[in-house]
Design an enzyme around this catalytic site. Sequence first.
Site, PDB file in Angstrom:
ATOM      1  NE  ARG B  75      -3.106  -0.585  11.496  1.00  0.00           N
ATOM      2  CZ  ARG B  75      -2.443  -0.775  12.453  1.00  0.00           C
ATOM      3  NH1 ARG B  75      -1.381  -1.382  12.979  1.00  0.00           N
ATOM      4  NH2 ARG B  75      -2.837   0.030  13.855  1.00  0.00           N
ATOM      5  CB  THR B  76      -2.549   0.851   4.707  1.00  0.00           C
ATOM      6  OG1 THR B  76      -3.607   0.113   5.420  1.00  0.00           O
ATOM      7  CG2 THR B  76      -2.653   0.202   3.265  1.00  0.00           C
ATOM      8  CE  LYS B 105      -6.019  24.400  -7.535  1.00  0.00           C
ATOM      9  NZ  LYS B 105      -4.571  24.121  -8.424  1.00  0.00           N
ATOM     10  NE  ARG B 126      -7.358   3.326   3.629  1.00  0.00           N
ATOM     11  CZ  ARG B 126      -7.227   2.414   4.240  1.00  0.00           C
ATOM     12  NH1 ARG B 126      -6.890   1.383   4.076  1.00  0.00           N
ATOM     13  NH2 ARG B 126      -7.896   2.460   5.588  1.00  0.00           N
ATOM     14  CG  HIS B 155      -7.172  -3.120   2.690  1.00  0.00           C
ATOM     15  ND1 HIS B 155      -6.081  -3.094   2.127  1.00  0.00           N
ATOM     16  CD2 HIS B 155      -6.917  -2.474   3.786  1.00  0.00           C
ATOM     17  CE1 HIS B 155      -5.180  -2.521   2.809  1.00  0.00           C
ATOM     18  NE2 HIS B 155      -5.649  -2.240   3.981  1.00  0.00           N
TER      19      HIS B 155
END
Lengths: 330, 330, 330
Positions: B75-76, B105, B126, B155
């Site tokens: 969604r975001t 890594k 995110r 957020h």
Amino acid sequence: MTQPMEAKRLNFFMDKINGNFKKKDILSLDQFDPKSLSKLFRTTDTIIRKLKRKKRLTSLSGKIIALLFFEPSSRTFGSFASAVKRLGGQTIEVQDVGRNSSVAKGESLSDTIKVFESYSDAIVIRHPEKGSAKIAAQAATTVPVINAGDGTGEHPTQAILDLYTIYQKFKRLDNLTGLIAGDLLNGRTVHSLIKGLSLYKKNALYLLSPKSLGLPTELMNNLAKKIRLVEIENETDMPTNLHFWYWTRVQKERFKNLQEYKKVKNRFIIAPELVVKKGNQHMIIMHPLPRVGEIDPRVDDDERAVYLKLQVPNGVYTRMALLTLILSRL
Amino acid sequence: MTQPMEAKRLNFFMDKINGNFKKKDILSLDQFDPKSLSKLFRTTDTIIRKLKRKKRLTSLSGKIIALLFFEPSSRTFGSFASAVKRLGGQTIEVQDVGRNSSVAKGESLSDTIKVFESYSDAIVIRHPEKGSAKIAAQAATTVPVINAGDGTGEHPTQAILDLYTIYQKFKRLDNLTGLIAGDLLNGRTVHSLIKGLSLYKKNALYLLSPKSLGLPTELMNNLAKKIRLVEIENETDMPTNLHFWYWTRVQKERFKNLQEYKKVKNRFIIAPELVVKKGNQHMIIMHPLPRVGEIDPRVDDDERAVYLKLQVPNGVYTRMALLTLILSRL
Amino acid sequence: MTQPMEAKRLNFFMDKINGNFKKKDILSLDQFDPKSLSKLFRTTDTIIRKLKRKKRLTSLSGKIIALLFFEPSSRTFGSFASAVKRLGGQTIEVQDVGRNSSVAKGESLSDTIKVFESYSDAIVIRHPEKGSAKIAAQAATTVPVINAGDGTGEHPTQAILDLYTIYQKFKRLDNLTGLIAGDLLNGRTVHSLIKGLSLYKKNALYLLSPKSLGLPTELMNNLAKKIRLVEIENETDMPTNLHFWYWTRVQKERFKNLQEYKKVKNRFIIAPELVVKKGNQHMIIMHPLPRVGEIDPRVDDDERAVYLKLQVPNGVYTRMALLTLILSRL
């Protein structure tokens, strides 16, 4: 005086739902008839002509198409992505929605679609479950939904590219005799192609498969009035004057009796020898891909082999035509 | 004479670090005050107006925005991707950085950010860990970093779209009385929204939640001077003159005592009956999504239900405004 | 009179196969000589100059580049994506082909490539198996294939960015003395760099590594006539007049004897102390990244440390130059 034709086009590629216009969802080949297919194919011809002249196409310029893939399919994904971008459009891509999304948190398919409707001008959906494309189309109230394969359901743009490839070669879709070989029981591709050809007059199809993988009886009965279907079990029964061979994979895992699989598996491979023996000069050899051994790579160089040379690019061109007709004009 | 206003904007959306200008990182709603939010919302209004007039926006033309998603969030992700592309920008997308990258890594987050800084004009990150957005912002010395959710942290763009949706409806963010319902203990969305509303005068909030999921005491104490907070445990205590209902999910997994969960879970669902009983004509019904049962889909058609109809598109529009203010001018 | 130079460029960046022209595949650094590298580096210089002047580059406008990554590599992926987009091109991105595609259904690499050839104007392939890029290039008959790393095989664009970074600093690639440190046995990056420098006259390299991780004997013998190679096992043996230090990671997992690993691991770290002791004013410190501890982050601020400040952006610029030379003209 283009009004009437324009109106007709809108008529097909536009729906009216509860008094509101909505650009048409493409869920099934059943939505099409020879008239709308003809419109689509002429648009495809135009697009190919323009690309050959190096014309820059812009019919999706400023448009965003969401590619929501709930299961992997790099081929179909790449074809749609290429179609959108060659038309100057942009994509929003989620290649593994199930894992990457709110779906993992328990969101309904309808809500996911309603969210992506705000992000885009059309939604292309690939989903492992039959019927999911229809659910998506019902959820989306302002943007069109295109079914890019819903499990054992439909994959209309695959059928369209197959039909277009035959049309491109023979300049018609009637009065053709073809062969469809392999697994006719389970292949949604094959079912759609037969249905598509049954829309046109005087077509005949030879169906070559092991008995256990024949066309489902119901489909056979439904189509028998519209198209001549001849079941055969052996390449020796193939006529030599066919317009096209459409080959598919015989899936080992479908056989309960491995002996029977072994009996048929070698018969259902196209090698240069079969092309020499049963082929003719004007036919084409088709396959929906991916192939896993059922067409000998030595056949690839034969100019009649069109699975890579024509079907794959035609997949892009017909999708370009479809997107253009739904979302814009050329 | 636009100089002073331009300068003011730059003042907010530009930082000066060690004598060097850097476009502003957006890490927390705490960075904003009514003045900067007002600027952002007026820019959002302008963008919506231009989109309605079918104006092509180009404020990110030639710009590349890296979308670095260290955890799934379609969604975001889709909202930012749409925002960038609707402004004519391009994205570099890594939807599962942890698995797809040098991170696997053993590379540090700072190094990953410093690398992507060379690839892009801004980084949207995110990340599942609180504080990671700040680490990213410190690593990036030339491009701005936007926090698209850092675990239990912040957020900010979700909070901004919520505030904008209320502002859009009531043309103000003061003198409002709302309800926030569900899990008020764990929801970062809810915390940010309350903080945001506490920046404005004469707001009041009813907080509806089971006792065990009430607002954290510390936050409660911090905000008590700035905004009137009234805890209730029952829908019967809801006033009928509220401006907005902001519903969230009560998460079963938070309850140790399943009996208590069962006791409250049915009370915390919005069905048409509740809207009839406690609603009023001018209110709006909000939800940050995804929802999993706590709003009956029959409510969706109610024009007061704005979670899908306004919050989702406003998420795109406010992100467009934010990106424009940081990276360009309209 | 630009004809002759244009012809020369075409000569290198265009192949003739069976009488047909095909844009050149880039599979190995071995394809390059000082002349073609010089062309590439001058084009890179031009690109950097244009970007600094905020010129919009459009050499890939209307072009689609497929990024087919059969294994994760967010760094190389992001670099190519950025290069394409900064030139106005578009990408078709499959970041995990093995899992997302027909490959999972058993399709051959050749077929996958032939399909994506229809979708794009060039294919960038990353694959875990040595030799796969060559197979891809043979399959693609109309579009060029660029090797973005094929297992233990080659990663030519990494070598190119390393060479360019040295060239950028010293305005030449001959008469240089450098140090290459770390795992010289397994690093394809290191092998390509040494080969690249051996194309030019009067270069010398100090090779600092534990005995067990020295340069493979065969490579050593092959290169010994072309470039002066001096093996050392201790930093105390490093001369102080080196032009560059190229550091790589000593991988613990390569050691059977953990005692030996422990003996060397601390010697092979660049900390500010080593730079003070063995460095000089004009040298540069390089690393192919990702690093996992072998360069102390305190060194990052040293202006001689170019792994993040120059190598990463040069990766984008040299790839922009390469794509431009192959697919277009600036």
